[in-house]
Structures are given as structure tokens and as C-alpha cells.
Design a protein around this motif. Sequence first.
Motif, short mmCIF file in Angstrom:
data_model
loop_
_atom_site.label_atom_id
_atom_site.label_comp_id
_atom_site.label_asym_id
_atom_site.label_seq_id
_atom_site.Cartn_x
_atom_site.Cartn_y
_atom_site.Cartn_z
N SER A 159 30.61 26.65 -83.49
CA SER A 159 31.92 27.17 -83.13
C SER A 159 33.00 26.18 -83.56
O SER A 159 32.69 25.04 -83.96
N ARG A 160 34.24 26.58 -83.42
CA ARG A 160 35.36 25.70 -83.76
C ARG A 160 35.31 24.42 -82.95
O ARG A 160 35.70 23.34 -83.43
N ALA A 161 34.80 24.48 -81.74
CA ALA A 161 34.72 23.28 -80.89
C ALA A 161 33.82 22.22 -81.50
O ALA A 161 34.02 21.02 -81.27
N ASP A 162 32.85 22.63 -82.30
CA ASP A 162 31.96 21.65 -82.95
C ASP A 162 32.73 20.74 -83.90
O ASP A 162 32.34 19.58 -84.09
N PHE A 163 33.79 21.26 -84.49
CA PHE A 163 34.57 20.43 -85.41
C PHE A 163 35.04 19.17 -84.72
O PHE A 163 34.94 18.06 -85.27
N ASP A 164 35.56 19.32 -83.51
CA ASP A 164 36.11 18.17 -82.78
C ASP A 164 35.02 17.20 -82.32
O ASP A 164 35.32 16.05 -81.98
N GLN A 165 33.78 17.64 -82.34
CA GLN A 165 32.68 16.80 -81.88
C GLN A 165 31.98 16.04 -83.01
O GLN A 165 31.48 14.95 -82.80
N VAL A 166 31.95 16.62 -84.21
CA VAL A 166 31.12 16.04 -85.26
C VAL A 166 31.87 15.68 -86.54
O VAL A 166 31.33 14.96 -87.40
N MET A 167 33.12 16.16 -86.69
CA MET A 167 33.85 15.91 -87.93
C MET A 167 34.84 14.77 -87.76
O MET A 167 35.39 14.55 -86.66
N VAL A 168 35.07 14.02 -88.84
CA VAL A 168 36.14 13.02 -88.83
C VAL A 168 37.47 13.75 -88.59
O VAL A 168 37.72 14.80 -89.21
N PRO A 169 38.31 13.25 -87.70
CA PRO A 169 39.50 14.02 -87.27
C PRO A 169 40.70 13.94 -88.21
O PRO A 169 41.85 13.85 -87.76
N ASN A 170 40.45 13.99 -89.52
CA ASN A 170 41.57 13.93 -90.47
C ASN A 170 42.14 15.30 -90.78
O ASN A 170 43.15 15.41 -91.46
N TYR A 171 41.52 16.36 -90.27
CA TYR A 171 42.03 17.71 -90.42
C TYR A 171 42.24 18.34 -89.04
O TYR A 171 41.58 17.95 -88.07
N GLY A 172 43.12 19.33 -89.00
CA GLY A 172 43.33 20.11 -87.78
C GLY A 172 43.22 21.58 -88.12
O GLY A 172 44.24 22.28 -88.16
#
Length: 404
Positions: A6-19
Motif C-alpha cells: 500500500s501507499r503506507a509502505d512507501f514511508d516505511q521502506v523508501m528513502v524519503p526524497n519523494y512525496g
Amino acid sequence: MSNTVSRADFDQVMVPNYGPAGFIPVKGLGSRVWDQDGREFVDLAGGIAVNSLGHCHPELVAALTEQAGKLWHVSNVFTNEPALKLANLLVEKTFAERVFFCNSGGEANEAAFKLARKYAHDNFGADKNQILSCVNSFHGRTLFTVSVGGQPKYTEGFGPVPGGISHFEFNNIESLKAAISDKTCAVVIEPVQGESGVLPADPAFLKAARELCDAHNALLIFDEVQSGMGRTGALYAYQQYGVVPDILSSAKGIGGGFPIGAMLTTEKVAKSFGIGSHGSTYGGNPLACAVAHKVVSIISSPEVLAGVEARHQRLVTGLSAINAKYNVFQTVRGKGLLIGCVLTDAYQGRAREFLKAAEKQQLMILVAGLSVLRLAPSLVISDADIDEGLKRLDAAVAELVSAK
């Protein structure tokens, strides 16, 4: 509908250079996109001018599928047929006599800037190394390319940055005259500035840049990563201006969604990149080149290029109708299917609010800075999809204006 991610996974596993947006696209066809929940979106963003023929164009799918059954990668220790065919086609369709393949616009510009310095070193000596580019330009995200780009926000915290780089004002001939000297090895210009607000160059400005470069033995580089590959209604924008560069960088739309970049140049300049002087492991990959060859073949047809202007007019007419109702745009500018809607003073700095409002209406658009909405749809988007996209944009603007 059950999803493994889900979209929530992005905030858990991706480097936060994108939103990224709050939904995850999972399927695309033409100018329509579906998310994990089956919601259908109209795509007027085009992957930031990348999906030049829309999503899953059948001829691109066929080209990729055919090549995937033959050869994926051999490295640059060897050459391959798709790379040679694509290079031949680009030479046939442009000023270029030599082509270098890589994977992105940043890589294409990195190669262009390195080649310009090497050419000057080879022909005029080590002191001729200054690169000039425009204030608010954008040329990529490598340390070299963000330094050449005229936006300090992209270099903050990454110093020390490469030296020998100066900036002048876009569309200001006198500013360029004041900056250029016999130490200048290259002048870099986007014929249409994309990230800084969709600003087309004045013809007189590009003509003057060519003349000044010739007078100072400097190379003229056009960054056509965003403006190229049919985006403005010509295969490359320089062809509309009648000003020929020494080096041109291309990416985004040339692969129709498959990662590929290219640097185009003359035989004379290319000689400074001898064996081992530059390279790219994946550059000239058979899969990418097979797809890009099909893209260039389709886009360079008179029918597709002529259709860009017709679609431009349809979009601009619709945007003007929206503005007549809500008065949110100062101006609508750009060339072809690279369009910028500059927000009025009342909405300055709020472009992302329009982006979010569009998302709620199942519409994909872009921003270019804090105060410009950007549209860069497929070059073959249907009239029906343009009209539906405009309808959804109207609803998004109406909601945002009412909530003011």
C-alpha cells in the motif's frame, strides 16, 4: 480489494526524497490509468513528459516483447543491432552525426558537459573550461548537473560543488553577452524551460546564443530532455527555432516510458570522446533501443507531429474556458503539449493544492515550481480524453476556489 503493498509502505521502506500521491497506479492504457482500488484516472501528466505515446501503446509493447525474446544485454564490450538502428534513425532525423546512449536525462547532460570540457581542452587548452547556463534551469540530479542547473535549492547541503560554472538570465541577450568570454567552453540552454515554469525561449535569444558561441569558440548545448521528441510539435524544438546546437541531450519521451537517454552531436565534437573516456554500463541496451526506435519512428511521422498543435489548441481553449469561470490563471503558456498555467496572485505558491484537488477528481497533472500547473500528456491523447481531463480539472478548480 486486497493488496500486498500500500501507499503506507512507501514511508516505511523508501528513502524519503519523494512525496508521491496517495494512490498507487497499477495499470495504464492510452491516457487512462487505474489504481489498486480500480479507480480510473485521466492522465494529463504523461509521466512528466515521458509517456509520449501514452500507456502500453501496442506497437511499443510489441517491440519490447519481440526484443525480450532475443537479447537483453551484452554491455558496451560489444555493440548490438537495436542500438545501431536507433542511432542511424536519430542521425537521419536530426543535425547529429554521432550518438551516445545512456539511461536518463541526467546522464545525457552529464555526458554533454563532460564532452564540452574535453573538446575545449583538446582544441583550446585547459583554461577554457567555463560552462554557462541559465538561472532557474534544470539539467538533472547528479552533482555536476545540479551545479550547472541554475537553482541553488538543489545544491544546498551537497557542497563543495564543481566549479567553473556561471549563470545568466534566460531570454536575456545582454546577460549572456556579459557572462560569455573566451574561457567559456559551452553555453547550455533549454529551448523550453520545464521545471522552472514552462518558459519558451525567444527566437532572438537562441539566435544570439548561437552567434555568441561561434564568436567565442564555445559549444552550444540544447537540453531537450523535456522539450524534445515531438513535445513541442517538432521532433526537437531546435528545428522550430532554426538554431542548430553542437550538442543536444534527449531522454524522457524518447523511450515512451522505457528508460533511455541520448546525447547527439557532430563528428568533429565527438572525436574528443575517445575509447575509454566516457561510458554507461546499460547505455545502448537492446531492450531500450528497440522500444525507442519504434517511438522515434512513430513520433517523427507528419501525422503525429501535426496532431500535437491541434491538441495544444484544444487544451488551451478548454483551459481558457476554465479560467473565464474561476480566474485562477494569469496566463497559459508553453509550446505543443508542454503547457504551463501560471496561477494568479491570489493563488501564488499554491500549485500543489491544485494537484491534490485534481487527484480527488481522478485526474493526473503536474506542477512546475510553486505557482505553475503543468500539463504534458501523451502526444496522441484522444479528444475525448482531453475533454474529460478538462472536465475533471474544472471540478477540481471549482472545489478549490469554493474552499478559499
